[in-house]
Write a protein that holds these residues in place. Structure first.
Motif, short mmCIF file in Angstrom:
data_model
loop_
_atom_site.label_atom_id
_atom_site.label_comp_id
_atom_site.label_asym_id
_atom_site.label_seq_id
_atom_site.Cartn_x
_atom_site.Cartn_y
_atom_site.Cartn_z
N GLN A 1 0.86 -1.19 0.00
CA GLN A 1 0.00 0.00 0.00
C GLN A 1 0.89 1.24 0.00
OE1 GLN A 1 -3.46 -0.14 -0.06
NE2 GLN A 1 -3.07 -2.32 -0.39
N GLY A 2 0.90 1.97 -1.09
CA GLY A 2 1.76 3.13 -1.21
C GLY A 2 1.61 4.11 -0.06
N ARG A 3 0.38 4.35 0.39
CA ARG A 3 0.18 5.32 1.47
C ARG A 3 0.77 4.82 2.79
NH1 ARG A 3 1.19 9.76 3.31
NH2 ARG A 3 -0.17 10.57 4.93
N ALA A 4 0.70 3.51 3.05
CA ALA A 4 1.29 2.97 4.28
C ALA A 4 2.80 3.21 4.29
CB ALA A 4 0.97 1.49 4.42
N VAL A 5 3.44 2.98 3.15
CA VAL A 5 4.88 3.20 3.03
C VAL A 5 5.20 4.69 3.21
CG1 VAL A 5 6.85 3.03 1.46
CG2 VAL A 5 5.17 1.17 1.56
N GLN A 6 4.40 5.56 2.59
CA GLN A 6 4.60 7.01 2.74
C GLN A 6 4.45 7.45 4.19
OE1 GLN A 6 1.55 8.55 0.16
NE2 GLN A 6 3.01 9.00 -1.49
N ILE A 7 3.50 6.88 4.90
CA ILE A 7 3.28 7.24 6.31
C ILE A 7 4.56 6.96 7.11
CG2 ILE A 7 2.05 6.54 8.41
CD1 ILE A 7 -0.49 6.27 6.58
N VAL A 8 5.15 5.79 6.91
CA VAL A 8 6.40 5.46 7.60
C VAL A 8 7.48 6.47 7.22
CG1 VAL A 8 8.24 3.75 7.84
CG2 VAL A 8 5.84 3.01 7.78
N GLU A 9 7.61 6.76 5.94
CA GLU A 9 8.63 7.72 5.48
C GLU A 9 8.42 9.09 6.12
OE1 GLU A 9 9.25 5.85 0.99
OE2 GLU A 9 7.84 7.50 1.29
N GLU A 10 7.18 9.54 6.19
CA GLU A 10 6.89 10.86 6.75
C GLU A 10 7.21 10.92 8.24
OE1 GLU A 10 2.85 11.88 5.63
OE2 GLU A 10 3.32 11.57 3.50
N PHE A 11 6.84 9.89 8.99
CA PHE A 11 7.17 9.85 10.42
C PHE A 11 8.69 9.87 10.62
CE2 PHE A 11 2.80 8.79 11.35
CZ PHE A 11 2.62 9.18 12.66
N MET A 12 9.40 9.09 9.82
CA MET A 12 10.86 9.05 9.95
C MET A 12 11.49 10.38 9.53
SD MET A 12 11.69 6.15 11.35
CE MET A 12 13.43 5.94 10.98
N ASP A 13 11.00 10.97 8.43
CA ASP A 13 11.52 12.27 7.98
C ASP A 13 11.32 13.35 9.04
OD1 ASP A 13 12.33 11.19 5.57
OD2 ASP A 13 10.63 12.01 4.42
N ASP A 14 10.21 13.26 9.78
CA ASP A 14 9.90 14.25 10.82
C ASP A 14 10.50 13.88 12.17
OD1 ASP A 14 8.50 15.71 8.95
OD2 ASP A 14 6.54 14.89 9.52
N ASP A 15 11.30 12.81 12.22
CA ASP A 15 11.95 12.35 13.44
C ASP A 15 10.95 12.06 14.56
OD1 ASP A 15 14.33 11.47 14.60
OD2 ASP A 15 14.60 13.35 15.69
N LYS A 16 9.79 11.54 14.17
CA LYS A 16 8.78 11.15 15.15
C LYS A 16 8.98 9.67 15.49
CE LYS A 16 5.20 14.36 13.63
NZ LYS A 16 3.81 14.44 13.11
N ILE A 17 8.42 9.25 16.61
CA ILE A 17 8.57 7.88 17.07
C ILE A 17 7.90 6.91 16.09
CG2 ILE A 17 7.93 6.25 18.90
CD1 ILE A 17 7.85 8.86 20.74
N VAL A 18 8.66 5.88 15.71
CA VAL A 18 8.14 4.78 14.89
C VAL A 18 8.48 3.50 15.63
CG1 VAL A 18 8.30 3.55 12.70
CG2 VAL A 18 8.40 6.06 12.73
N ALA A 19 7.46 2.73 15.99
CA ALA A 19 7.65 1.49 16.74
C ALA A 19 7.06 0.33 15.95
CB ALA A 19 6.97 1.61 18.11
N ALA A 20 7.87 -0.70 15.74
CA ALA A 20 7.43 -1.86 14.96
C ALA A 20 7.87 -3.14 15.68
CB ALA A 20 8.01 -1.82 13.55
N ILE A 21 6.98 -4.12 15.71
CA ILE A 21 7.27 -5.37 16.40
C ILE A 21 7.07 -6.57 15.49
CG2 ILE A 21 4.92 -5.47 17.36
CD1 ILE A 21 6.20 -6.73 19.93
N CYS A 22 7.85 -7.61 15.72
CA CYS A 22 7.71 -8.90 15.07
C CYS A 22 8.00 -8.79 13.56
CB CYS A 22 6.32 -9.46 15.36
SG CYS A 22 6.14 -11.22 15.06
N HIS A 23 6.98 -8.98 12.71
CA HIS A 23 7.14 -8.82 11.26
C HIS A 23 6.91 -7.38 10.82
CE1 HIS A 23 6.62 -13.20 11.46
NE2 HIS A 23 7.14 -13.26 10.26
N GLY A 24 6.48 -6.50 11.75
CA GLY A 24 6.22 -5.10 11.42
C GLY A 24 7.39 -4.39 10.73
N PRO A 25 8.66 -4.70 11.11
CA PRO A 25 9.78 -4.02 10.43
C PRO A 25 9.86 -4.28 8.92
CG PRO A 25 10.49 -4.80 12.55
CD PRO A 25 9.10 -5.37 12.33
N TRP A 26 9.11 -5.25 8.41
CA TRP A 26 9.05 -5.42 6.95
C TRP A 26 8.61 -4.11 6.28
CZ3 TRP A 26 6.21 -10.67 5.84
CH2 TRP A 26 7.12 -11.58 5.30
#
Length: 183
Positions: free
Chosen positions: A90-115
């Protein structure tokens, strides 16, 4: 008692999420006072899995395409095999991760989530952990992968499995407390 009254957390998931990895962090964050919003591909109920069996359902609050990352302080990505595998297409899901990381906001992923982090190309040079079967993907994406309960590398928080949820939840809450105190 933790007070995250001003914290706004986005969780993203779809069918096949690991039940405890969505419900337990969500409850811990709500109990700490945060407002948690669940986004998915549609607002139809999504069903989790627990130990390979069908689990409980939850109805998302919004669709991924309606997410404005400026409205949130942190992003939580539950695991489960199917959940991040579907989300990374899902392009928007990938963009959401990119935007959080670009803004240096907290991103937390567990198990297979880091995919999803691999798909968003945000792990190069970062220290992370995950479920064993996706560690090669993380290494190939440039991450330093360790086998620890929870890894905090700047704004990025990762854990391996449901057994790590207490440490994972604690790390997210502590990071949010620090972020709110600094704001």
């Amino acid at each position: 008692m933790t007070d995250l009254a001003n914290a706004r957390v986005l969780m993203i998931a779809t069918d096949g999420f690991e039940q405890d990895e969505l419900f337990k962090p969500r409850k811990a964050l709500i109990d700490a006072g945060a407002v948690v919003t669940l986004a998915s591909i549609t607002t139809d109920p999504i069903r989790g899995e627990k130990e390979g069996e069908k689990g409980d359902s939850i109805t998302p609050d919004i669709v991924l395409t309606d997410v404005d990352t400026d409205d949130y302080d942190a992003l939580v990505i539950p695991g489960g095999v199917a959940n991040p595998d579907k989300l990374r297409t899902q392009g928007r899901a990938v963009q959401i991760v990119e935007e959080f990381m670009d803004d240096d906001k907290i991103v937390a992923a567990i198990c297979h989530g880091p995919w999803l982090l691999v798909e968003a190309d945000v792990v190069d040079g970062r220290k992370v952990t995950s479920w064993p079967s996706i560690r090669t993907d993380l290494v190939n994406a440039g991450a330093e992968v360790v086998d620890e309960q929870v890894v905090v590398d700047g704004n990025l928080i990762t854990s391996r499995k449901p057994d790590d949820l207490p440490a994972f939840n604690r790390a997210i809450i502590e990071a949010l407390e620090e972020q709110l105190a600094a704001a």
